[in-house]
Design an enzyme around this catalytic site. Structure first.
Site, short mmCIF file in Angstrom:
data_model
loop_
_atom_site.label_atom_id
_atom_site.label_comp_id
_atom_site.label_asym_id
_atom_site.label_seq_id
_atom_site.Cartn_x
_atom_site.Cartn_y
_atom_site.Cartn_z
N CYS A 65 7.96 28.79 4.26
CA CYS A 65 6.74 28.12 4.71
C CYS A 65 6.13 29.00 5.79
O CYS A 65 6.55 30.14 5.96
CB CYS A 65 6.99 26.68 5.17
SG CYS A 65 7.89 26.47 6.73
N HIS A 98 30.16 32.80 7.32
CA HIS A 98 30.84 31.89 8.25
C HIS A 98 30.54 30.42 8.00
O HIS A 98 31.36 29.57 8.31
CB HIS A 98 30.47 32.21 9.70
CG HIS A 98 30.96 33.54 10.15
ND1 HIS A 98 30.75 34.00 11.43
CD2 HIS A 98 31.65 34.52 9.51
CE1 HIS A 98 31.29 35.21 11.55
NE2 HIS A 98 31.84 35.55 10.40
#
Length: 155
Positions: A65, A98
């Site tokens: 966006c 992670h």
């Protein structure tokens, strides 16, 4: 890789460039819109990408966006979606490695085209491989938070 991509009107031009780039690199890219720069609502794009991932149509997604903030917030409301806004190489791979980030978010008014290509490549090349106890512990806590609030919504 099979992935899904979506944007609002502000992200449309960059979405088109990233979609074409990734297709040329051999990725199967499902475009869930928008298909023009006509005004649109960013939550619709986030929901379309999230729904495709939840349905198993694609394993990862990209949302764009104007700033990246709106679609990131909206996407993270969807259970199972772990969206992260990344405008750099490190965040793009670290978020996957992670935190098992499955949606890359970029702001079209923030990031240039060439950097967007690099960030997308890095995101798609990364794998969730965290076996280090601290990362496993943190990831399990993320899943527990999601489960807690998902149950609260259904009761």
């Amino acid at each position: 890789m099979k992935l899904v991509i979506g944007s609002d009107h502000a992200g449309f031009p960059l979405k088109e460039e990233v979609r074409a780039y990734l297709s040329l690199k051999g990725h199967e890219v499902l475009d869930v819109g928008v298909y023009s720069a006509a005004p649109s609502d960013y939550p619709d794009a986030a929901e379309a990408v999230g729904d495709a991932i939840r349905a198993g149509v694609a394993s990862r997604g990209i949302l764009i966006c104007g700033s990246g903030v709106g679609v990131c917030i909206a996407a993270n409301k969807i259970p199972g979606i772990r969206a992260g806004m990344c405008h750099d190489h490190y965040s793009a791979h670290q978020g996957v490695e992670h935190d098992e980030m499955n949606v890359l978010v970029m702001g079209a008014r923030i990031i240039g085209t060439e950097t967007a290509y690099d960030v997308a490549d890095t995101f798609l090349a990364a794998n969730f491989v965290s076996t280090e106890p601290r990362f496993v512990r943190r990831y399990k806590k993320l899943l527990a938070i999601e489960a807690k609030y998902s149950r609260a919504l259904t009761t």
